[in-house]
Motif scaffolding. Sequence first.
Motif, PDB file in Angstrom:
ATOM      1  N   LEU A  27       0.696  -0.886  -0.164  1.00  0.00           N
ATOM      2  CA  LEU A  27       0.355  -0.301   0.278  1.00  0.00           C
ATOM      3  C   LEU A  27       0.979   0.748  -0.276  1.00  0.00           C
ATOM      4  CD1 LEU A  27      -2.821  -1.189   3.019  1.00  0.00           C
ATOM      5  CD2 LEU A  27      -3.382  -0.175   0.132  1.00  0.00           C
ATOM      6  N   ALA A  28      -0.067   2.137  -0.138  1.00  0.00           N
ATOM      7  CA  ALA A  28       1.294   3.002  -0.123  1.00  0.00           C
ATOM      8  C   ALA A  28       1.208   3.753   0.441  1.00  0.00           C
ATOM      9  CB  ALA A  28      -0.045   5.035  -1.502  1.00  0.00           C
ATOM     10  N   ALA A  75      -9.995   4.826 -13.066  1.00  0.00           N
ATOM     11  CA  ALA A  75      -9.614   5.413 -11.880  1.00  0.00           C
ATOM     12  C   ALA A  75      -8.264   5.295 -11.316  1.00  0.00           C
ATOM     13  CB  ALA A  75     -10.456   3.947 -11.176  1.00  0.00           C
ATOM     14  N   PRO A  76      -7.600   6.423 -10.866  1.00  0.00           N
ATOM     15  CA  PRO A  76      -6.685   6.556 -10.006  1.00  0.00           C
ATOM     16  C   PRO A  76      -6.190   5.434  -8.882  1.00  0.00           C
ATOM     17  CG  PRO A  76      -7.902   8.219  -9.453  1.00  0.00           C
ATOM     18  CD  PRO A  76      -8.650   7.259 -10.406  1.00  0.00           C
ATOM     19  N   THR A  77      -5.319   4.948  -9.332  1.00  0.00           N
ATOM     20  CA  THR A  77      -4.149   4.213  -8.440  1.00  0.00           C
ATOM     21  C   THR A  77      -3.384   5.392  -7.287  1.00  0.00           C
ATOM     22  OG1 THR A  77      -4.376   2.248  -9.699  1.00  0.00           O
ATOM     23  CG2 THR A  77      -3.395   1.907  -7.858  1.00  0.00           C
ATOM     24  N   ALA A  78      -4.035   4.739  -5.582  1.00  0.00           N
ATOM     25  CA  ALA A  78      -2.637   5.609  -5.071  1.00  0.00           C
ATOM     26  C   ALA A  78      -1.389   4.957  -5.086  1.00  0.00           C
ATOM     27  CB  ALA A  78      -2.670   5.688  -3.703  1.00  0.00           C
ATOM     28  N   PHE A  79      -0.187   5.419  -5.516  1.00  0.00           N
ATOM     29  CA  PHE A  79       1.030   4.795  -4.211  1.00  0.00           C
ATOM     30  C   PHE A  79       2.055   5.944  -4.118  1.00  0.00           C
ATOM     31  CE2 PHE A  79       1.322   7.803  -8.668  1.00  0.00           C
ATOM     32  CZ  PHE A  79       2.717   8.576  -8.708  1.00  0.00           C
ATOM     33  N   ALA A  80       2.892   5.651  -4.004  1.00  0.00           N
ATOM     34  CA  ALA A  80       4.330   6.379  -3.085  1.00  0.00           C
ATOM     35  C   ALA A  80       5.407   7.007  -3.304  1.00  0.00           C
ATOM     36  CB  ALA A  80       4.772   5.531  -1.852  1.00  0.00           C
ATOM     37  N   ASN A  85       1.931  10.071  -0.753  1.00  0.00           N
ATOM     38  CA  ASN A  85       1.106   9.171  -1.364  1.00  0.00           C
ATOM     39  C   ASN A  85       0.271  10.524  -2.769  1.00  0.00           C
ATOM     40  OD1 ASN A  85       0.795   6.866  -0.108  1.00  0.00           O
ATOM     41  ND2 ASN A  85       0.564   8.402   1.200  1.00  0.00           N
ATOM     42  N   TYR A  86       0.498   9.680  -4.180  1.00  0.00           N
ATOM     43  CA  TYR A  86       0.363  10.364  -4.892  1.00  0.00           C
ATOM     44  C   TYR A  86      -1.252   9.898  -6.288  1.00  0.00           C
ATOM     45  CZ  TYR A  86       4.135  13.257  -4.912  1.00  0.00           C
ATOM     46  OH  TYR A  86       4.613  14.375  -4.398  1.00  0.00           O
ATOM     47  N   LEU A  87      -1.998  10.527  -6.504  1.00  0.00           N
ATOM     48  CA  LEU A  87      -2.471   9.843  -7.305  1.00  0.00           C
ATOM     49  C   LEU A  87      -3.082  10.476  -8.600  1.00  0.00           C
ATOM     50  CD1 LEU A  87      -6.029  10.371  -5.347  1.00  0.00           C
ATOM     51  CD2 LEU A  87      -4.934   7.942  -6.186  1.00  0.00           C
ATOM     52  N   ILE A  88      -1.761  10.185 -10.341  1.00  0.00           N
ATOM     53  CA  ILE A  88      -2.051  10.264 -11.278  1.00  0.00           C
ATOM     54  C   ILE A  88      -2.697  10.274 -12.389  1.00  0.00           C
ATOM     55  CG2 ILE A  88      -0.464  10.266 -12.932  1.00  0.00           C
ATOM     56  CD1 ILE A  88       1.862  10.833 -11.243  1.00  0.00           C
ATOM     57  N   ARG A 396      15.162   4.969  -0.344  1.00  0.00           N
ATOM     58  CA  ARG A 396      14.125   5.131  -0.661  1.00  0.00           C
ATOM     59  C   ARG A 396      13.774   3.339  -0.383  1.00  0.00           C
ATOM     60  NH1 ARG A 396      13.434   9.930   0.743  1.00  0.00           N
ATOM     61  NH2 ARG A 396      11.389   9.861   0.156  1.00  0.00           N
ATOM     62  N   THR A 397      12.460   3.497   0.615  1.00  0.00           N
ATOM     63  CA  THR A 397      11.974   2.190   0.902  1.00  0.00           C
ATOM     64  C   THR A 397      10.641   2.128   0.040  1.00  0.00           C
ATOM     65  OG1 THR A 397      13.304   1.663   2.281  1.00  0.00           O
ATOM     66  CG2 THR A 397      11.521  -0.017   2.329  1.00  0.00           C
ATOM     67  N   GLN A 398      10.328   1.271  -1.298  1.00  0.00           N
ATOM     68  CA  GLN A 398       8.886   1.383  -1.899  1.00  0.00           C
ATOM     69  C   GLN A 398       7.938   2.508  -1.605  1.00  0.00           C
ATOM     70  OE1 GLN A 398       6.281  -1.232   0.910  1.00  0.00           O
ATOM     71  NE2 GLN A 398       8.451  -3.309   0.800  1.00  0.00           N
ATOM     72  N   GLU A 399       9.195   2.900  -3.023  1.00  0.00           N
ATOM     73  CA  GLU A 399       8.766   4.638  -3.826  1.00  0.00           C
ATOM     74  C   GLU A 399       8.517   4.495  -5.110  1.00  0.00           C
ATOM     75  OE1 GLU A 399       9.186   8.085  -0.353  1.00  0.00           O
ATOM     76  OE2 GLU A 399      10.703   7.372  -2.637  1.00  0.00           O
ATOM     77  N   PHE A 400       7.852   5.155  -5.845  1.00  0.00           N
ATOM     78  CA  PHE A 400       8.229   5.084  -7.121  1.00  0.00           C
ATOM     79  C   PHE A 400       9.396   5.981  -8.089  1.00  0.00           C
ATOM     80  CE2 PHE A 400       7.279   7.194 -10.881  1.00  0.00           C
ATOM     81  CZ  PHE A 400       7.298   6.514 -12.158  1.00  0.00           C
ATOM     82  N   PRO A 401       9.775   6.044  -7.765  1.00  0.00           N
ATOM     83  CA  PRO A 401      11.548   6.969  -8.634  1.00  0.00           C
ATOM     84  C   PRO A 401      11.089   7.540  -9.480  1.00  0.00           C
ATOM     85  CG  PRO A 401      12.262   5.108  -9.598  1.00  0.00           C
ATOM     86  CD  PRO A 401      10.389   4.473  -9.526  1.00  0.00           C
ATOM     87  N   TRP A 402      10.922   9.711  -9.460  1.00  0.00           N
ATOM     88  CA  TRP A 402      10.932   9.741 -11.134  1.00  0.00           C
ATOM     89  C   TRP A 402      11.814  11.777 -10.557  1.00  0.00           C
ATOM     90  CZ3 TRP A 402       5.302  12.731 -11.095  1.00  0.00           C
ATOM     91  CH2 TRP A 402       4.391  13.019  -9.436  1.00  0.00           C
ATOM     92  N   GLY A 403      11.993  12.262 -11.458  1.00  0.00           N
ATOM     93  CA  GLY A 403      12.534  13.540 -11.659  1.00  0.00           C
ATOM     94  C   GLY A 403      13.460  13.319 -12.268  1.00  0.00           C
ATOM     95  N   ASP A 404      13.369  14.144 -13.662  1.00  0.00           N
ATOM     96  CA  ASP A 404      15.001  14.823 -15.254  1.00  0.00           C
ATOM     97  C   ASP A 404      15.934  14.625 -14.298  1.00  0.00           C
ATOM     98  OD1 ASP A 404      12.740  13.775 -16.997  1.00  0.00           O
ATOM     99  OD2 ASP A 404      12.632  15.553 -17.571  1.00  0.00           O
ATOM    100  N   ASP A 405      16.255  15.340 -13.033  1.00  0.00           N
ATOM    101  CA  ASP A 405      17.423  15.930 -13.014  1.00  0.00           C
ATOM    102  C   ASP A 405      17.896  14.698 -11.170  1.00  0.00           C
ATOM    103  OD1 ASP A 405      17.526  17.433 -14.643  1.00  0.00           O
ATOM    104  OD2 ASP A 405      16.810  18.921 -12.878  1.00  0.00           O
ATOM    105  N   THR A 406      16.776  13.492 -10.918  1.00  0.00           N
ATOM    106  CA  THR A 406      17.254  12.400 -10.300  1.00  0.00           C
ATOM    107  C   THR A 406      17.801  11.585 -10.727  1.00  0.00           C
ATOM    108  OG1 THR A 406      15.132  13.137  -8.842  1.00  0.00           O
ATOM    109  CG2 THR A 406      16.641  11.334  -8.295  1.00  0.00           C
ATOM    110  N   VAL A 407      19.170  11.076  -9.169  1.00  0.00           N
ATOM    111  CA  VAL A 407      20.101  10.124  -9.429  1.00  0.00           C
ATOM    112  C   VAL A 407      19.574   8.983  -8.459  1.00  0.00           C
ATOM    113  CG1 VAL A 407      22.689   9.666  -9.477  1.00  0.00           C
ATOM    114  CG2 VAL A 407      21.878  12.074 -10.166  1.00  0.00           C
ATOM    115  N   ILE A 408      19.857   8.180  -9.449  1.00  0.00           N
ATOM    116  CA  ILE A 408      18.999   6.354  -8.806  1.00  0.00           C
ATOM    117  C   ILE A 408      20.269   5.931  -8.619  1.00  0.00           C
ATOM    118  CG2 ILE A 408      17.360   4.617  -8.650  1.00  0.00           C
ATOM    119  CD1 ILE A 408      16.265   7.438  -8.165  1.00  0.00           C
ATOM    120  N   ASP A 409      20.786   5.541  -7.523  1.00  0.00           N
ATOM    121  CA  ASP A 409      21.400   3.728  -7.719  1.00  0.00           C
ATOM    122  C   ASP A 409      20.646   3.122  -6.832  1.00  0.00           C
ATOM    123  OD1 ASP A 409      23.822   2.316  -6.525  1.00  0.00           O
ATOM    124  OD2 ASP A 409      24.772   3.614  -5.780  1.00  0.00           O
TER     125      ASP A 409
END
Length: 423
Positions: A27-28, A75-80, A85-88, A396-409
Amino acid sequence: MPLIKPISGKLRAASLLSSILTCTMALAANPADMTSLPVPDGCALAETASSKVAASPAHKQVFPPVALQIRTVIAPTAFASGGRNYLIYELDLQNYSDQTMDLRAIEVLDASKATARPIASFNQSQLKAQLRPIGMDHWQYHAHPHGDANRKLGTGQSAVAFLCLAFEGKQPMPSQLRHRVHLENDSTDGPLIPVQLTPVPVFGGPLTGGDWHPRNGPHLDSHHRMGLVVTDGLAQNSRRFAIDWRKQKDGSQYVGDARDVRAYHAYGENVLAVAEGTVVLARDGYPDNIPRTAAGFEPALPITMENLGGNRVVVQLHNGQFAQYAHLQAGSVKVKQGQQLVRGQLIGLVGNSGDSRVPHLHFQLTNQPDLFASEGLPYVIEQFRMKPAGTEWSTRTQEFPWGDDTVIDFGPAVDRAEAGLGR
């Protein structure tokens, strides 16, 4: 880059095996020890029940009723993500009247209780950016100018409102929404919209290592976020939550010749199965393109709907959804249709096939196996390190990664032999 890498001695094989073999769902939620990051552009921070929200006058039915159709396709789905938490989701607005409608605001109401209360509102200035009229080049929605013309619905005309709501981690989320659209001289309410509060899939990383950027995520003006495509007679958005994973070091995606795919940091990197599932499509044989430069771009093959995704793999997950991997390196696909995959298994290598300008992995989760004739769905990644521009690294734990200028490892690849999975 080898698939097998050592893992930390602190990890026990038993827990690792459980993590890999289980397609977990979550769950989110926002753990208390996870820092909240800034709300992305185009998202409204939802008001809490205790905040002083100025409610608009109660809607009254008039005769004849306002002839504005207000619909949602899915229908929008909640996510973290980022500690919230977000709805898109989107609203499809259509003017059924013989007069032009001037949209002044869209108010979002929490309709979970008997008395709906406002939790967010998008004003005229915001609607200039969030509304896209039907009747333009829908492939270029993301590049369409922000202007007052976007708010004007001529007779018979439609527009899509691209909405995003952010909720603080511990803030209760509504199970139903209603939307009140304010016009120049009137207002009207849309139907009840259910909110999917069921768990979203928890995935392993589709890649390993660091320096990855989640480009073209579901933020405002992303060509994925606004990627409505009419296929099979329906306007659908399979790319709603798609990410183009690019690799960048020292401010550049490549070293050397920009026209050489091998000069790009992402090229040839391992692409991994994010969860258990069955391969329903494995396509290979399309050549890699010469990357785009200032001199222009010409794909190795004329782009068609058939080859647009290039070399790609589609995996049906145990929950019936589909993980899609596109633009893989020519000759690199390691799986076959009907094959059962485990999480972390090598699928192929990052390439530049199909409609790809620079080497990257296009990854998306959908409700159908087709690249475009499907709806994009959210998910979260079990664990990763992230550094948005101007911030510090955080786990980060159980999240959706986004952001063009974000760096992920994503960390190192799992040693499958140590986990008892074989190769």
